[in-house]
Design an enzyme around this catalytic site. Structure first.
Site, short mmCIF file in Angstrom:
data_model
loop_
_atom_site.label_atom_id
_atom_site.label_comp_id
_atom_site.label_asym_id
_atom_site.label_seq_id
_atom_site.Cartn_x
_atom_site.Cartn_y
_atom_site.Cartn_z
N ASP A 36 -7.09 4.20 -4.70
CA ASP A 36 -7.59 4.09 -3.41
C ASP A 36 -8.26 5.47 -2.89
O ASP A 36 -8.38 6.40 -4.04
CB ASP A 36 -6.59 3.86 -2.12
CG ASP A 36 -7.22 3.56 -0.80
OD1 ASP A 36 -7.56 2.31 -0.98
OD2 ASP A 36 -7.31 4.20 -0.16
N LYS B 24 0.84 -1.25 -0.01
CA LYS B 24 0.27 -0.05 0.00
C LYS B 24 0.98 1.05 0.01
O LYS B 24 2.05 1.32 0.42
CB LYS B 24 -0.80 0.20 1.23
CG LYS B 24 -2.13 0.79 1.45
CD LYS B 24 -3.24 0.05 0.46
CE LYS B 24 -4.47 1.43 0.21
NZ LYS B 24 -5.43 0.54 -0.38
P1 NDP Z 1 -12.83 7.95 -2.99
O1 NDP Z 1 -11.85 8.78 -2.48
O2 NDP Z 1 -13.29 7.61 -4.18
O3 NDP Z 1 -14.16 8.06 -2.07
C1 NDP Z 1 -14.05 8.13 -0.65
C2 NDP Z 1 -15.50 8.61 -0.15
O4 NDP Z 1 -15.74 8.67 1.33
C3 NDP Z 1 -15.82 9.94 -0.61
O5 NDP Z 1 -17.40 10.10 -0.92
C4 NDP Z 1 -15.48 10.82 0.46
O6 NDP Z 1 -16.07 12.15 0.81
C5 NDP Z 1 -16.07 9.86 1.60
N1 NDP Z 1 -15.21 10.05 2.80
C6 NDP Z 1 -14.09 10.26 3.13
N2 NDP Z 1 -13.53 10.47 4.55
C7 NDP Z 1 -15.21 10.45 5.07
C8 NDP Z 1 -15.51 10.57 6.54
N3 NDP Z 1 -14.66 10.77 7.40
N4 NDP Z 1 -16.87 10.31 6.83
C9 NDP Z 1 -17.66 10.02 5.40
N5 NDP Z 1 -17.21 10.02 4.45
C10 NDP Z 1 -16.03 10.36 4.43
O7 NDP Z 1 -12.25 6.36 -2.37
P2 NDP Z 1 -12.80 4.88 -2.59
O8 NDP Z 1 -14.20 4.75 -2.86
O9 NDP Z 1 -11.71 4.24 -3.58
O10 NDP Z 1 -12.24 4.16 -1.29
C11 NDP Z 1 -13.34 4.22 -0.04
C12 NDP Z 1 -12.85 3.01 0.89
O11 NDP Z 1 -12.94 1.81 -0.04
C13 NDP Z 1 -11.66 3.09 1.56
O12 NDP Z 1 -11.47 2.65 2.73
C14 NDP Z 1 -10.79 2.45 0.63
O13 NDP Z 1 -9.39 1.85 1.31
C15 NDP Z 1 -11.65 1.14 0.09
N6 NDP Z 1 -11.35 0.55 -1.00
C16 NDP Z 1 -11.26 1.03 -1.92
C17 NDP Z 1 -10.95 0.34 -3.30
C18 NDP Z 1 -10.83 0.72 -4.87
O14 NDP Z 1 -10.78 0.02 -5.72
N7 NDP Z 1 -10.76 2.14 -4.78
C19 NDP Z 1 -10.58 -1.22 -2.97
C20 NDP Z 1 -10.88 -1.63 -1.76
C21 NDP Z 1 -11.21 -0.97 -0.80
P3 NDP Z 1 -15.31 13.38 0.23
O15 NDP Z 1 -15.06 13.13 -1.12
O16 NDP Z 1 -16.33 14.36 0.07
O17 NDP Z 1 -14.04 13.48 1.12
#
Ligand code: NDP
Length: 451
Positions: free
Chosen positions: A170, A130
């Site tokens: 991520d 990571k």
């Molecule tokens: P993104 O950056 O695309 O999205 C993250 C989302 O979560 C955004 O909508 C963000 O809002 C919101 N967010 C961030 N912090 C908070 C908080 N404290 N409270 C509420 N909402 C919050 O990331 P991903 O969708 O890629 O990743 C999301 C999760 O999934 C992470 O834990 C990541 O490690 C995991 N993951 C991702 C993978 C992938 O393929 N992308 C694979 C496996 C796991 P805003 O943009 O307004 O900050």
């Protein structure tokens, strides 16, 4: 009930704490694995006395570096970059890059450690890694994001390669960022290779990769419900976040006839009793592309929805909860609310979104609960399929990739059931996923000697 091996677990955790002081997220992830795996090791002589867990919690390599870049005002900015190359027993290091101001060594070590087990569960040959930076993409111009990505890759390129370490996206790293990172890697190495996954379709990307994590979460939920003789069709779902994972999960849940009623951001959540689908998702995607807050404006655009500032979706009555935002976003009181409101399943899309207190509540209530390392493995699985396609210089169709993804999620589910089924029939998916992942990596480590 006290675990028969609790003393051994406590001693191991004392050792882990001594060596990783001030890394709470990493220790949280280690504890979850230790609680499942130490009893298994104690009951399987093959794994005893080999210091397997002690070796597994130590990254093979931790790289930390300076990322200097110039913003649009001409001012010099300095960020910190990292790559944690955690475990390569079963394949090249594989895992995403996170760009978020909260990024530090503890968070990346927890994510890299989880990735080892997750990647093993996919059955594809990928080790765990990571990386990322404390760079905050919010409010940055496209040119600033590009200059930062180029500066970041100017150091990272020395440490990665298609047979060494293959990063992906991520939080804060989507298709645009991967494009800029790939461009800089190619320029520096003069090599067009599958060094990153999540690439654009025109330069080696795989169909379904952007959707894969969220689709996989829903396929996993479908399997869990099926196991209990239930159907996802008609179920009401709460999703948190509105990023890459949430978007994929919402899209697939809609396709399978479920109704998603929430999304969230750091500032609060939206409740839309009519369901978030179709044009509403298109609207959110347009908003998201602006690098600004997504959630609050939704309620102004669609009056049937309500915005709850500073709150989390877990207070709503739903059948299924899919936390898809970030670590530790679902806490004890949220778990109590979900149980009180009759939730059937909590299926994690994010990595470690539920706190240990919350997980305890789910397990005591014997609901269906799946940890992210099992239910969100679809993203890295399709990254693995992207690597295969790059090696073959060939592209599978969307249907082919989707069918493979579905099969992989089914296998992960069945493997977690194999090691997690309890005498009363309830499945401890957390235990099952940790043991199944451990067995694969441990066998490879044993075969390769002390390296
Ligand atoms: P993104 O950056 O695309 O999205 C993250 C989302 O979560 C955004 O909508 C963000 O809002 C919101 N967010 C961030 N912090 C908070 C908080 N404290 N409270 C509420 N909402 C919050 O990331 P991903 O969708 O890629 O990743 C999301 C999760 O999934 C992470 O834990 C990541 O490690 C995991 N993951 C991702 C993978 C992938 O393929 N992308 C694979 C496996 C796991 P805003 O943009 O307004 O900050």
């Amino acid at each position: 009930m006290k675990n028969k091996y609790q003393d051994k677990i406590d001693r191991f955790m004392d050792y882990a704490k001594m060596r990783n002081a001030n890394e709470p997220e990493f220790l949280q992830a280690v504890k979850e694995v230790a609680e499942a795996v130490i009893p298994y090791i104690e009951e399987n002589p093959k794994y005893q006395g080999k210091k397997l867990l002690e070796r597994m919690i130590e990254p093979e390599r931790t790289i930390s570096f300076r990322v200097p870049w110039v913003d649009d005002k001409g001012e010099i900015q300095v960020n910190r970059g990292y790559r944690i190359q955690f475990n390569s027993a079963i394949g090249p290091y594989k895992g995403g890059l996170r760009f978020h101001p909260t990024v530090n060594q503890s968070i990346l070590k927890f994510l890299g450690f989880e990735q080892i087990f997750k990647n093993a569960l996919t059955t594809l040959p990928m080790g765990g890694g990571k990386g990322g930076s404390d760079f905050n993409p919010k409010g940055k111009s496209d040119a600033e994001v590009m200059r930062f990505a180029q500066a970041f890759m100017s150091e990272l390129y020395r440490h990665i390669g298609p047979n060494i370490d293959v990063p992906a996206g991520d939080i804060g790293v989507g298709g645009r960022e991967i494009g800029y990172l790939f461009g800089q890697y190619k320029k520096l190495t003069k090599e067009f290779s599958g060094v990153l996954t999540g690439k654009g379709l025109s330069f080696g990307g795989s169909l379904i990769r952007p959707e894969a994590t969220g689709f996989g979460v829903v396929y996993f939920a479908e399997q869990m419900l099926k196991d209990k003789g239930m159907d996802i069709k008609g179920k009401v779902v709460a999703v948190s976040g509105f990023g890459n994972v949430a978007w994929g999960a919402i899209t697939k849940a809609n396709q399978l006839g479920a109704k998603v009623v929430t999304i969230s951001g750091p500032d609060g959540y939206i409740y839309d009793p009519e369901g978030i689908s179709g044009k509403k998702i298109d609207y959110l995607l347009r908003l998201r592309a602006t690098n600004n807050d997504v959630v609050a404006p939704y309620a102004e655009q669609f009056p049937e929805a309500t915005f709850y500032p500073g709150k989390k979706p877990w207070e709503q009555k739903v059948d299924i909860a899919m936390p898809c935002a970030t670590q530790n976003e679902l806490q004890k009181e949220d778990a109590e609310n979900l149980i009180k409101n009759g939730v059937i399943a909590v299926v994690e899309g994010a990595n470690m979104p539920s706190t240990p207190d919350a997980i305890k509540i789910f397990k005591e209530a014997k609901i269906l609960y799946s940890p992210g390392k099992a239910s969100n493995a679809g993203g890295v699985a399709v990254s693995g399929l992207e690597m295969s396609q790059n090696s073959m210089r060939y592209n599978w169709t969307a249907e082919e990739v989707d069918a493979k993804l579905k099969e992989i999620m089914k296998n992960i589910h069945n493997n977690a059931v194999k090691y997690g089924k309890q005498p009363d029939g309830w499945v401890d998916y957390e235990k099952g996923a940790n043991i199944a992942g451990f067995v694969k990596v441990a066998d490879a480590m044993l075969a390769q000697g002390v390296v």
